[in-house]
Motif scaffolding. Structure first.
Motif, mmCIF file in Angstrom:
data_model
loop_
_atom_site.group_PDB
_atom_site.id
_atom_site.type_symbol
_atom_site.label_atom_id
_atom_site.label_comp_id
_atom_site.label_asym_id
_atom_site.label_seq_id
_atom_site.Cartn_x
_atom_site.Cartn_y
_atom_site.Cartn_z
ATOM 1 N N LEU A 45 0.841 -1.202 0.000
ATOM 2 C CA LEU A 45 0.000 0.000 0.000
ATOM 3 C C LEU A 45 0.877 1.253 0.000
ATOM 4 O O LEU A 45 0.641 2.190 -0.772
ATOM 5 C CB LEU A 45 -0.935 -0.005 1.208
ATOM 6 N N ARG A 46 1.893 1.268 0.854
ATOM 7 C CA ARG A 46 2.830 2.397 0.888
ATOM 8 C C ARG A 46 3.467 2.609 -0.474
ATOM 9 O O ARG A 46 3.521 3.739 -0.985
ATOM 10 C CB ARG A 46 3.907 2.164 1.941
ATOM 11 N N ASN A 47 3.925 1.539 -1.104
ATOM 12 C CA ASN A 47 4.566 1.642 -2.421
ATOM 13 C C ASN A 47 3.604 2.203 -3.462
ATOM 14 O O ASN A 47 3.984 3.055 -4.272
ATOM 15 C CB ASN A 47 5.095 0.280 -2.869
ATOM 16 N N THR A 48 2.364 1.759 -3.431
ATOM 17 C CA THR A 48 1.353 2.238 -4.383
ATOM 18 C C THR A 48 1.049 3.717 -4.160
ATOM 19 O O THR A 48 0.980 4.498 -5.114
ATOM 20 C CB THR A 48 0.061 1.404 -4.253
ATOM 21 N N LEU A 49 0.880 4.106 -2.890
ATOM 22 C CA LEU A 49 0.550 5.498 -2.570
ATOM 23 C C LEU A 49 1.707 6.457 -2.870
ATOM 24 O O LEU A 49 1.482 7.609 -3.230
ATOM 25 C CB LEU A 49 0.154 5.625 -1.092
ATOM 26 N N MET A 50 2.933 5.976 -2.749
ATOM 27 C CA MET A 50 4.090 6.858 -2.914
ATOM 28 C C MET A 50 4.604 6.929 -4.354
ATOM 29 O O MET A 50 5.350 7.840 -4.699
ATOM 30 C CB MET A 50 5.229 6.412 -1.985
ATOM 31 N N LYS A 51 4.185 6.002 -5.194
ATOM 32 C CA LYS A 51 4.653 5.972 -6.579
ATOM 33 C C LYS A 51 4.419 7.290 -7.324
ATOM 34 O O LYS A 51 5.329 7.779 -7.998
ATOM 35 C CB LYS A 51 4.019 4.798 -7.327
ATOM 36 N N PRO A 52 3.237 7.930 -7.197
ATOM 37 C CA PRO A 52 3.028 9.208 -7.901
ATOM 38 C C PRO A 52 3.978 10.326 -7.452
ATOM 39 O O PRO A 52 4.191 11.295 -8.161
ATOM 40 C CB PRO A 52 1.580 9.579 -7.557
ATOM 41 N N PHE A 53 4.570 10.164 -6.261
ATOM 42 C CA PHE A 53 5.490 11.172 -5.732
ATOM 43 C C PHE A 53 6.943 10.879 -6.101
ATOM 44 O O PHE A 53 7.859 11.550 -5.641
ATOM 45 C CB PHE A 53 5.355 11.275 -4.211
ATOM 46 N N GLY A 54 7.150 9.856 -6.907
ATOM 47 C CA GLY A 54 8.497 9.524 -7.358
ATOM 48 C C GLY A 54 9.292 8.661 -6.408
ATOM 49 O O GLY A 54 10.483 8.454 -6.607
ATOM 50 N N VAL A 106 17.539 7.927 10.508
ATOM 51 C CA VAL A 106 17.020 8.577 9.312
ATOM 52 C C VAL A 106 17.458 10.042 9.281
ATOM 53 O O VAL A 106 17.420 10.722 10.311
ATOM 54 C CB VAL A 106 15.466 8.520 9.272
ATOM 55 N N ASN A 107 17.863 10.484 8.111
ATOM 56 C CA ASN A 107 18.086 11.907 7.852
ATOM 57 C C ASN A 107 17.125 12.331 6.761
ATOM 58 O O ASN A 107 17.012 11.660 5.736
ATOM 59 C CB ASN A 107 19.523 12.188 7.411
ATOM 60 N N PHE A 108 16.438 13.438 7.002
ATOM 61 C CA PHE A 108 15.514 13.974 6.011
ATOM 62 C C PHE A 108 16.293 14.891 5.077
ATOM 63 O O PHE A 108 17.021 15.763 5.520
ATOM 64 C CB PHE A 108 14.390 14.766 6.684
ATOM 65 N N ASN A 109 16.143 14.682 3.781
ATOM 66 C CA ASN A 109 16.841 15.502 2.797
ATOM 67 C C ASN A 109 16.030 16.713 2.356
ATOM 68 O O ASN A 109 16.565 17.612 1.720
ATOM 69 C CB ASN A 109 17.227 14.660 1.579
ATOM 70 N N ASN A 110 14.729 16.705 2.673
ATOM 71 C CA ASN A 110 13.866 17.823 2.303
ATOM 72 C C ASN A 110 12.551 17.711 3.090
ATOM 73 O O ASN A 110 12.369 16.787 3.879
ATOM 74 C CB ASN A 110 13.615 17.851 0.787
ATOM 75 N N ARG A 111 11.644 18.656 2.866
ATOM 76 C CA ARG A 111 10.359 18.645 3.577
ATOM 77 C C ARG A 111 9.533 17.405 3.250
ATOM 78 O O ARG A 111 8.818 16.887 4.097
ATOM 79 C CB ARG A 111 9.561 19.910 3.252
ATOM 80 N N PHE A 112 9.624 16.957 2.019
ATOM 81 C CA PHE A 112 8.874 15.764 1.633
ATOM 82 C C PHE A 112 9.339 14.557 2.462
ATOM 83 O O PHE A 112 8.527 13.754 2.917
ATOM 84 C CB PHE A 112 9.018 15.479 0.141
ATOM 85 N N GLY A 113 10.654 14.421 2.669
ATOM 86 C CA GLY A 113 11.183 13.324 3.483
ATOM 87 C C GLY A 113 10.660 13.369 4.899
ATOM 88 O O GLY A 113 10.285 12.339 5.475
ATOM 89 N N LYS A 114 10.599 14.566 5.468
ATOM 90 C CA LYS A 114 10.082 14.729 6.834
ATOM 91 C C LYS A 114 8.593 14.379 6.886
ATOM 92 O O LYS A 114 8.140 13.666 7.790
ATOM 93 C CB LYS A 114 10.318 16.147 7.319
ATOM 94 N N CYS A 115 7.837 14.841 5.920
ATOM 95 C CA CYS A 115 6.398 14.554 5.850
ATOM 96 C C CYS A 115 6.162 13.052 5.658
ATOM 97 O O CYS A 115 5.333 12.444 6.340
ATOM 98 C CB CYS A 115 5.776 15.353 4.715
#
Length: 146
Positions: A45-54, A106-115
């Motif tokens: 489910l995670r993989n499917t939901l995250m695919k549109p975000f690259g 974990v290190n976040f590389n940007n806001r998307f990573g943190k979200c």
């Protein structure tokens, strides 16, 4: 991901295993990736939901395990949104007991990573604890039968 770098998120989960033989970190990592169906469904489910975000899931994390020593193995994976390090550790407590641990950094590389990680963090903790308990049960059962 640099070792001296402070992590944005880190956790450690461990359990004590009653066993008469040493458990290697490689064995622990192999058991850790024998997930029950509900966890595999969550990952899909995670993989499917995250695919549109690259966010791509090119390889299974189990393919990335690097054994550092008998007692330590790790996975390092870098992506645009975050850098991940998972460590598997085993440690003898006494003759009949070992501690098995999984540590996540974990290190976040940007806001998307943190979200992204904020959304998956509750599941991450449940999954880590579940997989450690399953590994404990597997090792203790195999030791009692062997």
């Amino acid at each position: 991901m640099e070792e001296a770098r402070k992590y944005d998120y880190a956790d450690s989960h461990s359990v004590k295993v009653k066993i008469s033989r040493p458990i290697s970190a490689q064995e622990l990592s192999e058991q850790f990736f024998h997930a029950p169906k509900w966890i595999r469904c969550l990952m899909n489910l995670r993989n499917t939901l995250m695919k549109p975000f690259g966010v791509k899931n090119e390889r299974d994390l189990s393919d990335l395990v690097d054994t550092k020593s008998f007692n330590t193995a790790f996975i390092k994976k870098s992506a645009n949104h975050l850098d991940l390090k998972i460590e598997f550790e085993t440690k003898a407590i006494d003759t009949d007991n070992q501690e098995i641990s999984v540590n996540t950094k974990v290190n976040f590389n940007n806001r998307f990573g943190k979200c992204y990680f904020t959304c998956i963090r509750p599941f991450h903790n449940i999954i880590c604890k579940t997989l450690l308990k399953r590994a404990k049960s597997y090792f203790e059962k195999a030791d009692n039968e062997g």
